[in-house]
Write a protein that holds these residues in place. Structure first.
Motif, PDB file in Angstrom:
ATOM      1  N   ILE B 201       0.896  -1.165   0.000  1.00  0.00           N
ATOM      2  CA  ILE B 201       0.000   0.000   0.000  1.00  0.00           C
ATOM      3  C   ILE B 201       0.930   1.209   0.000  1.00  0.00           C
ATOM      4  O   ILE B 201       1.646   1.453   0.988  1.00  0.00           O
ATOM      5  N   PRO B 202       1.005   1.908  -1.144  1.00  0.00           N
ATOM      6  CA  PRO B 202       1.991   2.994  -1.230  1.00  0.00           C
ATOM      7  C   PRO B 202       1.631   4.171  -0.331  1.00  0.00           C
ATOM      8  O   PRO B 202       0.477   4.342   0.033  1.00  0.00           O
ATOM      9  N   ARG B 203       2.643   4.954  -0.008  1.00  0.00           N
ATOM     10  CA  ARG B 203       2.393   6.124   0.840  1.00  0.00           C
ATOM     11  C   ARG B 203       1.539   7.133   0.080  1.00  0.00           C
ATOM     12  O   ARG B 203       1.618   7.223  -1.144  1.00  0.00           O
ATOM     13  N   GLN B 204       0.771   7.893   0.866  1.00  0.00           N
ATOM     14  CA  GLN B 204      -0.092   8.867   0.213  1.00  0.00           C
ATOM     15  C   GLN B 204       0.764   9.935  -0.435  1.00  0.00           C
ATOM     16  O   GLN B 204       1.729  10.400   0.155  1.00  0.00           O
ATOM     17  N   GLY B 205       0.372  10.225  -1.683  1.00  0.00           N
ATOM     18  CA  GLY B 205       1.143  11.217  -2.427  1.00  0.00           C
ATOM     19  C   GLY B 205       2.562  10.752  -2.668  1.00  0.00           C
ATOM     20  O   GLY B 205       3.455  11.546  -2.968  1.00  0.00           O
ATOM     21  N   GLY B 206       2.779   9.448  -2.516  1.00  0.00           N
ATOM     22  CA  GLY B 206       4.147   8.930  -2.607  1.00  0.00           C
ATOM     23  C   GLY B 206       4.562   8.624  -4.024  1.00  0.00           C
ATOM     24  O   GLY B 206       3.861   8.940  -4.987  1.00  0.00           O
ATOM     25  N   ALA B 207       5.687   8.045  -4.111  1.00  0.00           N
ATOM     26  CA  ALA B 207       6.249   7.734  -5.427  1.00  0.00           C
ATOM     27  C   ALA B 207       5.438   6.650  -6.107  1.00  0.00           C
ATOM     28  O   ALA B 207       4.685   5.932  -5.472  1.00  0.00           O
ATOM     29  N   GLU B 208       5.604   6.574  -7.386  1.00  0.00           N
ATOM     30  CA  GLU B 208       4.993   5.487  -8.140  1.00  0.00           C
ATOM     31  C   GLU B 208       5.597   4.175  -7.651  1.00  0.00           C
ATOM     32  O   GLU B 208       6.772   4.097  -7.338  1.00  0.00           O
TER      33      GLU B 208
END
Ligand code: SF4
Ligand code: SF4
Ligand code: SF4
Lengths: 216, 263
Positions: B201-208
């Motif tokens: 689950i990627p970080r919010q506003g994080g990298a692709e």
């Protein structure tokens, strides 16, 4: 009467190739066909054998093969080069037709059987491919991105060497060839009768050379 | 049952409790006196490892570990079947079959397989623990599995922030399968065609995702293509042609008895 079939250089080269290829084959075939026991029960030992006991004899054999090529060119003892030409391919087709009962003619065979020349070419190309891919994989740090190309080349080299060698092995254990096999192990000489029977064109050339030498 | 793991990078603080748990469970050796022995540079051999990337003016960490790929290059290239998928799709190593060719180490596009060559005294905790000199990777703590029940890997158990989730993809009601189905948890680099079963689950506003969770190795020819070539072309070619050479050799031997033409 005895005649020289295999020079000392040819015999030494052959036995170096024999050691390198046999060890390489036995220690490599489990990787290709995918089994472990009994050969790979000690993977570290087998890997060491595969790396060194194939590379060292084969590396010594390569300059000897080149030397032998030069020897054949200049020796003038009736031996012909193993490099196959169109004539050999035509002869090989005639032999195959005869073997399968499709033709009655059996061509005269020179110093090398034409099939033998094709076999040597395949084995040498395969060995070159095996060395060019195997030595970097064994002794150098190849980037993983291209390592699989080396693995692929190694497998193709393995096939190029193995198929003709299976045929070569079957011919070597055939009793009709034991005289030349024995010659390879010992002094390199075969009887003129054997040569007349199996390599008549070569035997004729040898006889002509001898007549000339006596005449002079 | 199809066990999968999700790492929620929003919850993960980088405390490394999961790494410590993995090392104690799978890597360390236990001596008779109760002492624990670790390899030098031990984090390198943890089956889940932190990896930091520069992202703008920040540095972010992710964890790399075996993705238990459905179309696993390591399994496909393994000549002996030592790297295999169990009935639940967990990618494992059978050390009895392994010949240490290390093809699998190169074949893994995520570079998660390690090989520890040093000395290490003491006993392994279980049969899937680190084997010296052999390839090593995450097993999802398969040794904890009892019967056909879902188990809990050591890293999941240790995580104090519940950043690691482990569940059954085939359980439609489960949290894990729902997060995946809703596209909240995603697998990295789907373009590699390996179908990973580790999701982030990627970080919010994080990298692709393509930029950070793993460092995929882009090979010229994918290992899966090489494996396919070997298994469907080169191996059958070798077996049939050498077989034919031996067969013709025998026929020739029988026919050449007393034949003056033969060589
Ligand atoms: S991540 Fe690497 S080691 Fe794990 S299954 Fe995929 S290819 Fe194999
Ligand atoms: S090193 Fe890897 S590819 Fe080679 S036999 Fe062992 S598990 Fe299979
Ligand atoms: S234990 Fe949990 S929070 Fe700590 S680093 Fe591992 S995944 Fe992140």
């Amino acid at each position: 009467m005895k005649i020289k079939r295999w020079s000392l250089l040819a015999r030494v080269t052959h036995w170096l190739l024999f050691i390198g290829v046999t060890v390489g084959f036995i220690t490599g075939i489990p990787i290709f066909l995918g089994f472990k026991d009994p050969i790979y029960s000690n993977p570290d030992l087998i890997r060491t054998l595969h790396y060194y006991l194939t590379t060292i004899p084969l590396s010594i054999a390569i300059p000897l093969i080149i030397l032998r090529g030069i020897e054949v060119l200049y020796r003038g003892a009736g031996e012909e080069s193993w490099w196959p030409g169109w004539r050999d391919i035509r002869t090989a087709v005639k032999i195959a037709l005869h073997w399968f009962g499709l033709s009655k003619d059996y061509p005269k065979i020179g110093f090398h059987h034409p099939m033998e020349k094709l076999l040597i070419l395949a084995v040498h190309s395969g060995l070159l491919l095996l060395g060019a891919s195997g030595i970097p994989m064994a002794f150098f740090d190849i980037p993983s991105e291209i390592r699989n190309l080396f693995i692929l080349a190694h497998m193709i080299g393995f096939i190029l060497v193995s198929i003709p060698l299976a045929g070569h092995f079957m011919l070597a254990i055939n009793p009709v060839n034991w005289e030349t096999l024995k010659a390879m192990f010992t002094d390199g000489e075969v009887s003129l009768e054997w040569a007349e029977k199996h390599h008549p064109e070569w035997a004729e050339r040898i006889k002509e050379l001898r007549v000339k030498a006596v005449g002079e | 049952m199809k066990p999968v793991m999700i790492i929620d990078l929003n919850r993960c603080t980088g405390c490394l409790a999961c790494v410590e748990a993995c090392i104690s469970e799978n890597i360390a050796r236990w001596s008779k006196e109760g002492l624990i022995n670790y390899p030098d540079n031990v984090v390198r051999y943890s089956r889940t490892r932190p990896y930091w990337i520069e992202f703008g003016d920040t540095r972010r960490h992710v964890f790399i570990q075996c993705m238990h790929c459905v179309n696993a290059p390591c399994v496909n290239i393994c000549p002996t079947g030592a790297s295999y998928q169990d009935e639940n799709g967990v990618v494992l190593i059978d050390y009895k079959k392994c010949i240490k060719c290390m093809y699998c180490v190169d074949a893994c596009p995520y570079q998660v397989r390690t090989v520890y060559e040093g000395e290490l005294e003491g006993d392994m905790l279980h049969e899937h623990a680190l084997h010296i000199g052999y390839p090593d990777k995450c097993t999802l703590c398969i040794h904890r599995k009892v019967g056909n029940e879902l188990w809990t890997p050591a890293c999941v158990e240790a995580c104090p922030y519940n950043a690691r989730l482990f569940g059954d993809l085939e359980d439609p009601e489960g949290e894990v399968s729902q997060l995946i189905r809703r596209g909240i948890a995603v697998a990295p680099r789907k373009d590699l065609g390996t179908e990973p079963k580790l999701f982030y689950i990627p970080r919010q506003g994080g990298a692709e995702l393509s930029e950070y969770p793993v460092r995929p190795r882009d090979v010229i020819i994918p290992y899966n293509v090489v494996s396919e070539l070997k298994n469907s072309l080169l191996k059958p070619l070798f077996l049939t042609t050498t077989g034919l050479a031996v067969l013709f050799g025998f026929i020739h031997m029988i026919r050449s008895r007393g034949d003056k033409h033969e060589d």
